[in-house]
Design a protein around this motif. Structure first.
Motif, PDB file in Angstrom:
ATOM      1  N   GLY A  12       0.815  -1.209   0.000  1.00  0.00           N
ATOM      2  CA  GLY A  12       0.000   0.000   0.000  1.00  0.00           C
ATOM      3  C   GLY A  12       0.843   1.252   0.000  1.00  0.00           C
ATOM      4  O   GLY A  12       0.637   2.156  -0.807  1.00  0.00           O
ATOM      5  N   THR A  41      -1.311  -5.541  -2.438  1.00  0.00           N
ATOM      6  CA  THR A  41      -2.506  -5.099  -3.145  1.00  0.00           C
ATOM      7  C   THR A  41      -2.168  -4.870  -4.614  1.00  0.00           C
ATOM      8  O   THR A  41      -1.002  -4.750  -4.993  1.00  0.00           O
ATOM      9  CB  THR A  41      -3.051  -3.798  -2.545  1.00  0.00           C
ATOM     10  OG1 THR A  41      -2.099  -2.745  -2.777  1.00  0.00           O
ATOM     11  CG2 THR A  41      -3.293  -3.945  -1.059  1.00  0.00           C
ATOM     12  N   GLY A  44      -1.201  -0.669  -4.758  1.00  0.00           N
ATOM     13  CA  GLY A  44      -0.119  -0.008  -4.038  1.00  0.00           C
ATOM     14  C   GLY A  44       1.206  -0.047  -4.781  1.00  0.00           C
ATOM     15  O   GLY A  44       1.338  -0.613  -5.870  1.00  0.00           O
ATOM     16  N   THR A  59      -1.696 -10.886  -5.250  1.00  0.00           N
ATOM     17  CA  THR A  59      -2.524  -9.759  -4.826  1.00  0.00           C
ATOM     18  C   THR A  59      -3.683 -10.239  -3.955  1.00  0.00           C
ATOM     19  O   THR A  59      -4.385 -11.193  -4.294  1.00  0.00           O
ATOM     20  CB  THR A  59      -3.074  -8.983  -6.034  1.00  0.00           C
ATOM     21  OG1 THR A  59      -3.809  -9.860  -6.875  1.00  0.00           O
ATOM     22  CG2 THR A  59      -1.926  -8.365  -6.820  1.00  0.00           C
ATOM     23  N   ARG A  62      -8.115  -5.713  -1.155  1.00  0.00           N
ATOM     24  CA  ARG A  62      -7.989  -4.669  -0.137  1.00  0.00           C
ATOM     25  C   ARG A  62      -9.336  -4.544   0.571  1.00  0.00           C
ATOM     26  O   ARG A  62     -10.335  -4.161  -0.052  1.00  0.00           O
ATOM     27  CB  ARG A  62      -7.600  -3.361  -0.813  1.00  0.00           C
ATOM     28  CG  ARG A  62      -7.345  -2.186   0.106  1.00  0.00           C
ATOM     29  CD  ARG A  62      -6.875  -0.996  -0.732  1.00  0.00           C
ATOM     30  NE  ARG A  62      -6.660   0.180   0.071  1.00  0.00           N
ATOM     31  CZ  ARG A  62      -7.594   1.081   0.358  1.00  0.00           C
ATOM     32  NH1 ARG A  62      -8.831   0.902  -0.081  1.00  0.00           N
ATOM     33  NH2 ARG A  62      -7.316   2.150   1.090  1.00  0.00           N
ATOM     34  N   ALA A  83     -10.220 -12.547   1.122  1.00  0.00           N
ATOM     35  CA  ALA A  83      -8.863 -12.088   1.389  1.00  0.00           C
ATOM     36  C   ALA A  83      -8.073 -13.133   2.180  1.00  0.00           C
ATOM     37  O   ALA A  83      -6.920 -13.433   1.874  1.00  0.00           O
ATOM     38  CB  ALA A  83      -8.884 -10.756   2.141  1.00  0.00           C
ATOM     39  N   TYR A 106      -3.283  -3.386   5.002  1.00  0.00           N
ATOM     40  CA  TYR A 106      -4.496  -4.145   4.695  1.00  0.00           C
ATOM     41  C   TYR A 106      -4.258  -5.636   4.494  1.00  0.00           C
ATOM     42  O   TYR A 106      -5.099  -6.457   4.867  1.00  0.00           O
ATOM     43  CB  TYR A 106      -5.155  -3.578   3.437  1.00  0.00           C
ATOM     44  CG  TYR A 106      -5.773  -2.218   3.644  1.00  0.00           C
ATOM     45  CD1 TYR A 106      -6.820  -2.027   4.539  1.00  0.00           C
ATOM     46  CD2 TYR A 106      -5.304  -1.119   2.939  1.00  0.00           C
ATOM     47  CE1 TYR A 106      -7.385  -0.771   4.734  1.00  0.00           C
ATOM     48  CE2 TYR A 106      -5.870   0.141   3.119  1.00  0.00           C
ATOM     49  CZ  TYR A 106      -6.903   0.306   4.020  1.00  0.00           C
ATOM     50  OH  TYR A 106      -7.459   1.537   4.211  1.00  0.00           O
ATOM     51  N   VAL A 107      -3.128  -6.012   3.900  1.00  0.00           N
ATOM     52  CA  VAL A 107      -2.944  -7.434   3.579  1.00  0.00           C
ATOM     53  C   VAL A 107      -2.368  -8.218   4.749  1.00  0.00           C
ATOM     54  O   VAL A 107      -2.363  -9.447   4.731  1.00  0.00           O
ATOM     55  CB  VAL A 107      -2.037  -7.612   2.346  1.00  0.00           C
ATOM     56  CG1 VAL A 107      -2.601  -6.879   1.158  1.00  0.00           C
ATOM     57  CG2 VAL A 107      -0.613  -7.170   2.629  1.00  0.00           C
TER      58      VAL A 107
END
Length: 378
Positions: A12, A41, A44, A59, A62, A83, A106-107
């Motif tokens: 990101g 992501t 990003g 990936t 998000r 996810a 986020y990941v």
């Protein structure tokens, strides 16, 4: 001995991607056979920087946590499960991962959950002095936790410092070997005179309007010290800065005041900078300290105040100054930064104190935690 496979999760922003790449380089240096895959992501910086480093990128959707009632609240559970499923598949692929290393963002949380379910040890690295939500959650059951700053509150934390991206790590080594030669090379690459002081102004890739306006507004007094200025305004902010300069200096451009929107090879600027004025992101603070460069830190005025905490240790050690965004004006620059720029002895002393507070082997320290987590199989 079987090849190790390590999954790196983070993306990101440069704050997550740069230490990820730095650790990847160190793991490969130690064992070229280590297999690496990164979770990130599609939007990003990692979408370009990770493949460019020769690392496979998977990936992960998000999935921000909804902050208010909306349709996103209803969609969140399904997106979240997807996810976690993507992260789990990447962790289990090719015989499974030996460790998952997360850098927040986020990941990271889906990766932490998927690793825990698979019984794969997790190593967490927190960049900022004040940890984010993902790493606060991940650290609870992590095998190892590395933090950049001593005051960061995470359970079982080991202070590793920040893994320095390869270009900066190489510059640290070059300056230790021959600082004068490194300075000459950086200055010449930018068309600067290595025998004269250099003020570097930067607000990061997006720039900082307050920093730009304050320094440009004091340009006449800054240049009167004999210094050269390399002013990196951030994308889309260079024209505003040029207008401010025209008001401060007159219509004709000054040959010693260089304005660029962005500089790809930032290591050249850091090789010859005598003083930096900029934000206090963890990456900026740690790189300047590792290089022994004094700075005027102007923390971002929004967020949870982590930038002020990031710079606190270096400032307390005497390696920098801290000024609130609202207090940074041309008058402040003239009263405080200009006398500093005109005093080489004081700058040199601040640089030494900054270096004393810096960590230059953060990637190696974090790699040690990864090896320990794998070795103990936790």
């Amino acid at each position: 001995m079987a090849e190790r496979r390590v999954v790196l999760a983070g993306g990101g922003t440069a704050g997550h991607v740069n230490p990820l790449l730095a650790l990847a380089a160190e793991l490969r240096r130690r064992d070229p056979g280590t297999r690496l895959v990164a979770l990130g992501t599609a939007e990003g910086l990692e979408s370009t920087l990770v493949p460019a480093a020769g690392i496979d990128l998977v990936t992960v959707p998000r999935v921000p946590l909804p902050r208010r009632p909306s349709a996103d609240v209803l969609r969140f559970p399904g997106r979240w499960r997807r996810a976690v499923a993507v992260a789990a598949e990447a962790i289990a692929a090719d015989g499974g991962a030996d460790a998952v290393v997360g850098f927040g963002g986020y990941v990271a949380t889906p990766a932490y959950i998927a690793a825990r379910r698979a019984g794969v040890p997790v190593v967490v690295h927190e960049q900022n002095a004040r940890p984010g939500l993902a790493n606060r959650l991940g650290a609870r059951r992590a095998a190892e936790v590395g933090v950049t700053f001593p005051g960061t509150r995470l359970p079982g934390a080991t202070v590793t410092g920040l893994p320095l991206r390869p270009a900066i790590a190489d510059l640290v080594a070059a300056r230790e070997d021959d600082a004068a030669a490194a300075r000459r090379a950086g200055a010449e690459a930018l068309g600067l005179d290595p025998s004269r002081p250099v003020l570097l102004v930067t607000g990061g890739s997006l720039g900082a309007a307050r920093v730009n306006a304050a320094v440009a507004g004091a340009a006449a007094e800054v240049l009167a010290t004999g210094a050269q200025v390399l002013h990196l305004t951030g994308a889309g902010k260079d024209e505003d800065t040029r207008r401010d300069l025209a008001r401060a200096l007159g219509a004709q451009a000054h040959p010693d005041y260089h304005v660029l929107a962005y500089l790809e090879q930032m290591q050249h600027a850091l090789a010859c900078a005598d003083l930096v004025v900029g934000r206090a992101g963890a990456g900026t603070v740690c790189e300047l300290a590792a290089l022994g460069i004094p700075a005027v830190y102007v923390p971002l005025p929004i967020g949870n105040g982590e930038q002020r905490l990031n710079a606190a240790g270096v400032v307390e050690a005497g390696g920098g100054l801290l000024v609130a965004d609202e207090d940074l004006t041309p008058a402040w620059v003239v009263a405080t930064a200009v006398p500093l720029l005109a005093d080489p002895g004081r700058l040199a002393g601040m640089g030494e104190r900054a270096a004393g507070a810096g960590v230059r082997d953060g990637a190696a320290r974090l790699a040690d935690l990864v090896a320990r987590a794998i070795g103990e199989g936790r």
